[in-house]
Structure formats: structure tokens, C-alpha cells
Scaffold this active site. Structure first.
Site, PDB file in Angstrom:
ATOM      1  N   GLU A  10      -5.290  -2.757  14.231  1.00  0.00           N
ATOM      2  CA  GLU A  10      -6.238  -2.148  12.879  1.00  0.00           C
ATOM      3  C   GLU A  10      -7.420  -1.629  13.196  1.00  0.00           C
ATOM      4  O   GLU A  10      -8.512  -2.652  13.604  1.00  0.00           O
ATOM      5  CB  GLU A  10      -6.407  -2.744  11.743  1.00  0.00           C
ATOM      6  CG  GLU A  10      -5.332  -2.757  10.633  1.00  0.00           C
ATOM      7  CD  GLU A  10      -4.965  -4.174  10.149  1.00  0.00           C
ATOM      8  OE1 GLU A  10      -6.478  -2.937   9.156  1.00  0.00           O
ATOM      9  OE2 GLU A  10      -3.986  -3.813   8.724  1.00  0.00           O
TER      10      GLU A  10
ATOM     11  N   ASP B 204       2.251   1.107  -8.477  1.00  0.00           N
ATOM     12  CA  ASP B 204       4.011   0.994  -8.484  1.00  0.00           C
ATOM     13  C   ASP B 204       4.370   2.327  -8.136  1.00  0.00           C
ATOM     14  O   ASP B 204       5.399   2.111  -7.665  1.00  0.00           O
ATOM     15  CB  ASP B 204       3.964   1.330  -9.915  1.00  0.00           C
ATOM     16  CG  ASP B 204       3.354  -0.104 -10.833  1.00  0.00           C
ATOM     17  OD1 ASP B 204       2.912  -1.026 -10.275  1.00  0.00           O
ATOM     18  OD2 ASP B 204       3.079   0.238 -12.252  1.00  0.00           O
TER      19      ASP B 204
ATOM     20  N   ARG C 240       3.824  -0.738  13.628  1.00  0.00           N
ATOM     21  CA  ARG C 240       2.731  -1.984  12.338  1.00  0.00           C
ATOM     22  C   ARG C 240       3.422  -1.572  10.793  1.00  0.00           C
ATOM     23  O   ARG C 240       2.740  -0.729   9.796  1.00  0.00           O
ATOM     24  CB  ARG C 240       1.857  -2.366  13.104  1.00  0.00           C
ATOM     25  CG  ARG C 240       1.267  -3.475  12.280  1.00  0.00           C
ATOM     26  CD  ARG C 240       0.324  -3.805  12.859  1.00  0.00           C
ATOM     27  NE  ARG C 240      -0.363  -5.672  12.183  1.00  0.00           N
ATOM     28  CZ  ARG C 240      -1.538  -5.221  11.255  1.00  0.00           C
ATOM     29  NH1 ARG C 240      -1.755  -3.820  10.451  1.00  0.00           N
ATOM     30  NH2 ARG C 240      -1.490  -5.985  10.548  1.00  0.00           N
TER      31      ARG C 240
ATOM     32  N   HIS D 192      -1.396  -5.335 -12.545  1.00  0.00           N
ATOM     33  CA  HIS D 192      -1.331  -4.346 -14.048  1.00  0.00           C
ATOM     34  C   HIS D 192      -1.945  -5.554 -14.986  1.00  0.00           C
ATOM     35  O   HIS D 192      -2.135  -4.932 -16.163  1.00  0.00           O
ATOM     36  CB  HIS D 192       0.032  -4.944 -14.242  1.00  0.00           C
ATOM     37  CG  HIS D 192       1.440  -3.821 -13.399  1.00  0.00           C
ATOM     38  ND1 HIS D 192       2.740  -4.719 -12.764  1.00  0.00           N
ATOM     39  CD2 HIS D 192       0.792  -3.213 -13.011  1.00  0.00           C
ATOM     40  CE1 HIS D 192       3.113  -3.979 -12.019  1.00  0.00           C
ATOM     41  NE2 HIS D 192       2.304  -2.563 -12.067  1.00  0.00           N
TER      42      HIS D 192
ATOM     43  N   ASN E  22      -1.080 -11.669   7.928  1.00  0.00           N
ATOM     44  CA  ASN E  22      -2.688 -10.366   8.007  1.00  0.00           C
ATOM     45  C   ASN E  22      -3.824 -10.821   8.176  1.00  0.00           C
ATOM     46  O   ASN E  22      -3.656 -10.683   6.479  1.00  0.00           O
ATOM     47  CB  ASN E  22      -2.139  -8.946   7.792  1.00  0.00           C
ATOM     48  CG  ASN E  22      -2.901  -8.357   8.454  1.00  0.00           C
ATOM     49  OD1 ASN E  22      -3.282  -7.748   8.648  1.00  0.00           O
ATOM     50  ND2 ASN E  22      -3.912  -7.615   6.562  1.00  0.00           N
ATOM     51  N   GLU E  23      -4.990 -10.674   8.353  1.00  0.00           N
ATOM     52  CA  GLU E  23      -5.913 -11.496   8.122  1.00  0.00           C
ATOM     53  C   GLU E  23      -6.045 -12.782   7.117  1.00  0.00           C
ATOM     54  O   GLU E  23      -6.422 -12.277   5.996  1.00  0.00           O
ATOM     55  CB  GLU E  23      -6.556 -10.028   7.062  1.00  0.00           C
ATOM     56  CG  GLU E  23      -6.547  -8.630   7.716  1.00  0.00           C
ATOM     57  CD  GLU E  23      -7.477  -7.528   8.305  1.00  0.00           C
ATOM     58  OE1 GLU E  23      -8.027  -7.392   6.304  1.00  0.00           O
ATOM     59  OE2 GLU E  23      -7.770  -6.431   8.678  1.00  0.00           O
TER      60      GLU E  23
ATOM     61  N   GLN F 181       0.364  -1.249   0.420  1.00  0.00           N
ATOM     62  CA  GLN F 181      -0.192   0.444  -0.085  1.00  0.00           C
ATOM     63  C   GLN F 181       1.254   0.711   0.065  1.00  0.00           C
ATOM     64  O   GLN F 181       0.024   2.292  -0.390  1.00  0.00           O
ATOM     65  CB  GLN F 181      -1.140   0.232   1.653  1.00  0.00           C
ATOM     66  CG  GLN F 181      -2.129  -0.639   1.095  1.00  0.00           C
ATOM     67  CD  GLN F 181      -3.071  -1.169   2.272  1.00  0.00           C
ATOM     68  OE1 GLN F 181      -2.826  -1.738   3.020  1.00  0.00           O
ATOM     69  NE2 GLN F 181      -3.958  -0.882   1.827  1.00  0.00           N
TER      70      GLN F 181
ATOM     71  N   TYR G 150     -13.446  -2.348  11.828  1.00  0.00           N
ATOM     72  CA  TYR G 150     -13.372  -1.614  11.243  1.00  0.00           C
ATOM     73  C   TYR G 150     -14.760  -1.001  11.760  1.00  0.00           C
ATOM     74  O   TYR G 150     -15.528  -0.040  11.112  1.00  0.00           O
ATOM     75  CB  TYR G 150     -13.291  -0.643  10.138  1.00  0.00           C
ATOM     76  CG  TYR G 150     -11.753  -0.776   9.707  1.00  0.00           C
ATOM     77  CD1 TYR G 150     -11.378  -2.211   9.535  1.00  0.00           C
ATOM     78  CD2 TYR G 150     -10.587   0.060   9.419  1.00  0.00           C
ATOM     79  CE1 TYR G 150      -9.659  -2.651   9.710  1.00  0.00           C
ATOM     80  CE2 TYR G 150      -9.581   0.303   9.401  1.00  0.00           C
ATOM     81  CZ  TYR G 150      -9.397  -0.885   9.160  1.00  0.00           C
ATOM     82  OH  TYR G 150      -7.904  -1.291   9.042  1.00  0.00           O
TER      83      TYR G 150
ATOM     84  N   ASN H 257      -8.097  -6.751  14.317  1.00  0.00           N
ATOM     85  CA  ASN H 257      -8.232  -5.230  13.331  1.00  0.00           C
ATOM     86  C   ASN H 257      -9.825  -5.626  12.947  1.00  0.00           C
ATOM     87  O   ASN H 257     -10.784  -6.545  12.598  1.00  0.00           O
ATOM     88  CB  ASN H 257      -8.221  -5.861  11.846  1.00  0.00           C
ATOM     89  CG  ASN H 257      -6.715  -5.359  11.931  1.00  0.00           C
ATOM     90  OD1 ASN H 257      -5.971  -5.238  12.315  1.00  0.00           O
ATOM     91  ND2 ASN H 257      -5.685  -6.224  10.316  1.00  0.00           N
TER      92      ASN H 257
ATOM     93  N   HIS I 272       1.103  -9.835   4.478  1.00  0.00           N
ATOM     94  CA  HIS I 272       0.153  -8.741   4.640  1.00  0.00           C
ATOM     95  C   HIS I 272      -0.367  -8.714   2.676  1.00  0.00           C
ATOM     96  O   HIS I 272      -0.117  -7.712   2.451  1.00  0.00           O
ATOM     97  CB  HIS I 272       0.329  -7.072   5.322  1.00  0.00           C
ATOM     98  CG  HIS I 272      -0.895  -6.827   5.137  1.00  0.00           C
ATOM     99  ND1 HIS I 272      -0.751  -5.881   6.191  1.00  0.00           N
ATOM    100  CD2 HIS I 272      -2.261  -6.518   4.529  1.00  0.00           C
ATOM    101  CE1 HIS I 272      -2.151  -5.090   5.972  1.00  0.00           C
ATOM    102  NE2 HIS I 272      -3.105  -5.227   4.731  1.00  0.00           N
TER     103      HIS I 272
END
Ligand code: GBH
Length: 542
Positions: free
Chosen positions: A408, A79, A104, A66, A193-194, A46, A338, A336, A149
């Protein structure tokens, strides 16, 4: 008016506009524990950019963005994104300004091992993370490293990725290399992660890379291999590294709290079933006393597989030895979360619209959200803080009060520095975390998502989660603190949520942001003082 008075007046004015006018009498007494861990997070794909720098290999996200740009909301890719591959020094300064103890971040497997395998080790890749870790330690910030991740080397995907048991020894080699290289300096690790996203959103539906869109079978194979790979890595760490490196290792799961839509028994059962399918799938094997998958998953998937004409359950089974191997392999419960959903059963006798077979049909739960709940920049994310409280209390009950780290939590918007909705979100979610702590949940830390705006997977750059704004149009990807950065920094510094603290964006910061956009380079603190002086002189003349 003489020069001294004028200067005093200017200083007052600057002070007023640059800092908050707080109401000292209304500070609440509720506090986070003194040893509470505060952190902020990002992930390699990210934020890093430099997707093919040096000898980096292709990841499944490079491949997806891509080759299928139409699958990303704005047809973008990562990119270059926030350019952290070059701006890591500044990233560390941003982390510092937030007063957190932990940063993290994740390591991109194909940056270290371009083919996924040990036959090719990238010294440049190693150097990047080594520099970042050293820079964090220089400022007493604890690096918390996510080993995976979501950036699988594409060459491993071509072997079936997580659905191929070959992933287990290969992931173990990669993790061993990280412990050897960085374990002396990194004291908190998470393996994956997740897992739910990795498996169901990667293989079951066309959502995240590798976008298999193959419901009901490969996601369970993925989960099975992933759990074994995780456990192997944790045992390796404990047997060979933990005594000398003295770190902790765990895993991060994720869920949106499934609130029963009504008080009916069916809806309450749907809520519990959803928790077992989302969290229990990985949580029960690792954190429960007995280990293995949750009974409700074992029974439902076996029953439906049989009805559907399969010879065996689509959910693979563990040997007793494997159950023992996996049980207890996390030093803390990373979670995590949200948002919250409302849940109800999938029609009478599971007769709703899900594909058959599929994970969703196996779970048999339909989710929706209350349109009255405050929204965000993401269609799936509504601010429902009670969900965080209920989730933490569920983990406490279900797994015998493990130490929990909220790895998170955060909210998106569509951009801008004056992110008061994000301030409200953090204040209210952190209040729910405090509620849970006061009810006995063993919450050790809280890590905000995210340090800065970045590539938000399928949403591209259309949803912003950062405490720092990133100007993606500028070649230097200029970073600017949002209002929420100040508020979060104050919470981390004081261990108190101050609902009255709603600072404004510094005029200097706004001007800096403009400067970054225009490319001029003058000292703006100085310029603003000069401008204000001129203004005052003018006023006095009238
Ligand atoms: C985290 O995952 C990730 O770890 C992080 O990288 C990411 O930036 C952050 O959340 C914010 O999304 O209703 O089918 O559209 C959470 C993954 C991905 C969960 C999007 C909800 C939408 C589900 N989130 N997903 S859907």
C-alpha cells in the site's frame, strides 16, 4: 467549410480536450524492471457494504460503528459504502483500465464464517468471492488476497479477540477453508494486514476496533498470538497446499518512516528504536536471521515492567521452538507506508507525557511532522517521498535483502476528480521506489491504495484515497476515474514515470458524472459531439 472538414475539426477538438498533449522529447529513461508487478488495492469492510446481507455475521467494525457512531469523524459506517458486494463486475473493469497485474482485496471473515467458527459456513459469502476471483482471472488479473484486514467476527472479540490464544486454531480453520475454496485460483496470499494497527491501535489506545484503550499489556498479548497464528497458517499452507497450489504467502507490515529530528546521536537512536518497535516487533521474529522480538524491545519492556512492579515482562516470551516456528514464515516482505515523521527521545530519561505503562512509553519516542511538508486530506499524512526510499533501504539492510512488495502507498484528499496533488504524490513516491531499486533494494511490486474512494475507518467518508471517485450520494455509487487513474494507468503500462503527463479530466467523464448525479441516460459521447458541432456551426455563421 464542408462537412468533412467540420468533422475533422470536431475530432481534433475532442482529441485535444480528451487526451494529454505530451512532450515527447522529455521522456525520462529511468524504468521499472520489465517483470515489475503493478497493483491496486481495497479492503472488504471499506468497499463492500451489504453489512448484513444474507447470513453475514457482525464484525468488530460493524459493532463499533453501530454502537459508537460518535467515534467516527462523520458518524458514518460502512453499511453500504461503495457497494462492491453488488458492483464487483464494474470494480474489475476499473482494475482492468489501470493496466495493473494485481488486485489486492481482502475477505471478510464474518461473511464466510458468521460466528467465526466452522459450525456455520455461508454459501452466499463464498459465492461472492468466488465470482470476484473468476472475473479477475477472466481478464488475467492476479487476485492477491488478504486473509485478515481487520474484520474480526464480533463473537470472537467477545472472547478477547487477538488477546486470547484461542484465536490461533480458529484463525487457522478460517485460513484452511480459504485455501480449500480459493487456493486453486489465488496465487498470492497475505495473512494479516498491518499487525501493528491490529494490536496497538485496537487494544492499546482507543483508535481502531475493538477500541480497548488499555495501554501497555494487551497489545503485546495480541502481537504474540497474532505472530503464532500467522506462522501456523503459513506452515499449513507450505505443508499442505503450496506444492499443488503453487502460490506465495506472506504478511504486510506498516510504518511511517521515523526520520531523526536532528543529527544528534539521541535522535538517530530514537529513529532506530522506532523502527524496531514498529516494524521489528513483527518483522524481527519473521524476517531476521535469529528470529524472536528485537533485543531492544525485549530489554526495554523487561526493564520497565520490573521497575513498574510487574512480576514478568509485559512482553511475553517465545520458547525456542516458537522462535523457530515463526522465523522465515513469509515469502516476501509486504510493506504499507504513506508518510514520514520526525522523531526524538521522549524527554530526558523517558520523562515525557506518555501514560505508564504504555507501548509509547516503552518505545520512548516522540513523533512530529514538519509543517512545511505538503499536506493531504488526512492530518497524519504528509508527502515526504524520501521516507519511502529510506524505509526500503532499511528493510534491505536489516533483513538481508528480502523480496519486497509495497502493498500500500497512496494519499488522501477531500474529494474531486482533478487530483493533481495525488498525481504528484504517486510520481514522487514512485521515483523514490525507483531510487531504492537502483540502489539494490529487491522491490518486486507496487500496489496503489486505493482503487476507489471508500470508508476510511475513523475518518469515515471525510478522507478520499481513491483513483476512482465514488458518488456516495447516488444509490448506484457511481464510479468515475480521477486524473490520477489515467496517470497511474500510464505508469503501469509503460514502466516509466512521465512527469509531463498531466491529463485533463475528459469532458465526457465529467458529463457522465453529472449524468450519474442527475439520473438522465443519454449517450454522452454522442451528445458532446452534437454540442460541439452546434457551437462550431454557430461560430462559422458569425
Ligand atoms: C492503511 O493503514 C490501511 O491498510 C488501509 O485500510 C487504510 O485505508 C489506509 O492505510 C489509509 O489510512 O496519527 O494516530 O491518527 C494505514 C493506517 C490509519 C495509518 C490512520 C495512520 C493515523 C494515525 N493509517 N493512522 S494517527
Amino acid at each position: 467549410m464542408n462537412a468533412t472538414t467540420l468533422l475533422a475539426l470536431i475530432a481534433t477538438l475532442l482529441g485535444l480536450s480528451c487526451s494529454n498533449v505530451g512532450d515527447a522529447t522529455t521522456v525520462t529513461q529511468r524504468r521499472f524492471p520489465n517483470d515489475f508487478l503493478w497493483g491496486v488495492a481495497s479492503s472488504s469492510y471499506q468497499v463492500e457494504g451489504a453489512w448484513d446481507a444474507d447470513d453475514k455475521g457482525e464484525s468488530i467494525w460493524d459493532h463499533l460503528t453501530h454502537n459508537f457512531p460518535e467515534k467516527i469523524a462523520d458518524k458514518s459506517n460502512a453499511d453500504t459504502t461503495s457497494d462492491s458486494y453488488h458492483q464487483w463486475r464494474q470494480d474489475v473493469q476499473m482494475v482492468r483500465q489501470l493496466n495493473v497485474n494485481i488486485y489486492r482485496f481482502s475477505i471478510a471473515w464474518p461473511r464466510i464464517l458468521p460466528t467465526g467458527y466452522m459450525n456455520h459456513i455461508s454459501n452466499k459469502g463464498i459465492k461472492y468471492y468466488s465470482n470476484l476471483i473468476d472475473e479477475l482471472l477472466r481478464y488475467n488479473i492476479t487476485p492477491m488476497v488478504t486473509i485478515y484486514h481487520w474484520e474480526l467476527p464480533q463473537r470472537l472479540q467477545e472472547l478477547g479477540g487477538w488477546t486470547n490464544p484461542e484465536i490461533i486454531p480458529v484463525f487457522k480453520d478460517y485460513a484452511r477453508l480459504l485455501f480449500e475454496l480459493f487456493g486453486g485460483r489465488v496465487k498470492i496470499w497475505t495473512t494479516i494486514n498491518e499487525p501493528w494497527h491490529v494490536c496497538e491501535h485496537g487494544y492499546g489506545v482507543d483508535y481502531m476496533a475493538p477500541s480497548y484503550d488499555y495501554p501497555g499489556i494487551p497489545s503485546y498479548l495480541c502481537g504474540h498470538n497474532l505472530l503464532k497464528a500467522h506462522a501456523e497458517v503459513v506452515h499449513m499452507y507450505r505443508n499442505e497446499y503450496q506444492a499443488k497450489q503453487r502460490g506465495k504467502i506472506g504478511i504486510t507490515l506498516d510504518v511511517s518512516w521515523p526520520e531523526a529530528k536532528t543529527n544528534s546521536d539521541e535522535d538517530k537512536e530514537a529513529s532506530e528504536r522506532a523502527m524496531q518497535f514498529y516494524v521489528g516487533w513483527f518483522g524481527h521474529p519473521i524476517f531476521s536471521k535469529r528470529g524472536n522480538y528485537p533485543q531492544v524491545m525485549i530489554d526495554r519492556i523487561a526493564g520497565m515492567s520490573k521497575e513498574q512492579g510487574f512480576t514478568r515482562s509485559r512482553l511475553p516470551s517465545f520458547t525456542l521452538e516458537e522462535i523457530h516456528l515463526i522465523r522465515g514464515t513469509s515469502d516476501f516482505f509486504g510493506i504499507n507506508s504513506y508518510t514520514t515523521n520526525l522523531v526524538t527521545p521522549n524527554g530526558h530519561n523517558n520523562t515525557g507525557n506518555f501514560r505508564i505503562p504504555s507501548y509509547n512509553h516503552d518505545m520512548g519516542v516522540v513523533e512530529e511532522q514538519d509543517p512545511e511538508w505538503p499536506g493531504s486530506g488526512s492530518p497524519w499524512l504528509k508527502a515526504v517521498p524520501f521516507g519511502m526510499y529510506k524505509l526500503l533501504m532499511w528493510i534491505k539492510r536489516e533483513y538481508n535483502n528480502p523480496p519486497i512488495i509495497v502493498t500500500e502507498n497512496g494519499v488522501s484528499d477531500k474529494g474531486g476528480l482533478e487530483d493533481y496533488a495525488r498525481v504528484d504524490y504517486y510520481n514522487s513516491y514512485l521515483t523514490s521506489v525507483l531510487d531504492a531499486i537502483e540502489e539494490g533494494a529487491n522491490v518486486k511490486g507496487y500496489i496503489a491504495w486505493s482503487l476507489m474512494d471508500s470508508f476510511e475507518w475513523k475518518a469515515g467518508f471525510t478522507e478520499k484515497f481513491g483513483l476512482y471517485h465514488v458518488d456516495f450520494n447516488h444509490p448506484d455509487k457511481i464510479r468515475t476515474p480521477k486524473v490520477s487513474a489515467k496517470v497511474f494507468a500510464k505508469i503501469c503500462e509503460t514502466n516509466v514515470i512521465d512527469w509531463h503527463y498531466r491529463p485533463q479530466v475528459d469532458p465526457i467523464v465529467i458529463m457522465n458524472a453529472r449524468r450519474s448525479a442527475s439520473g438522465a441516460s443519454i449517450n454522452l459521447a454522442c451528445l458532446s459531439t452534437v454540442l460541439l458541432s452546434l457551437l462550431l456551426v454557430n461560430l462559422m455563421r458569425r
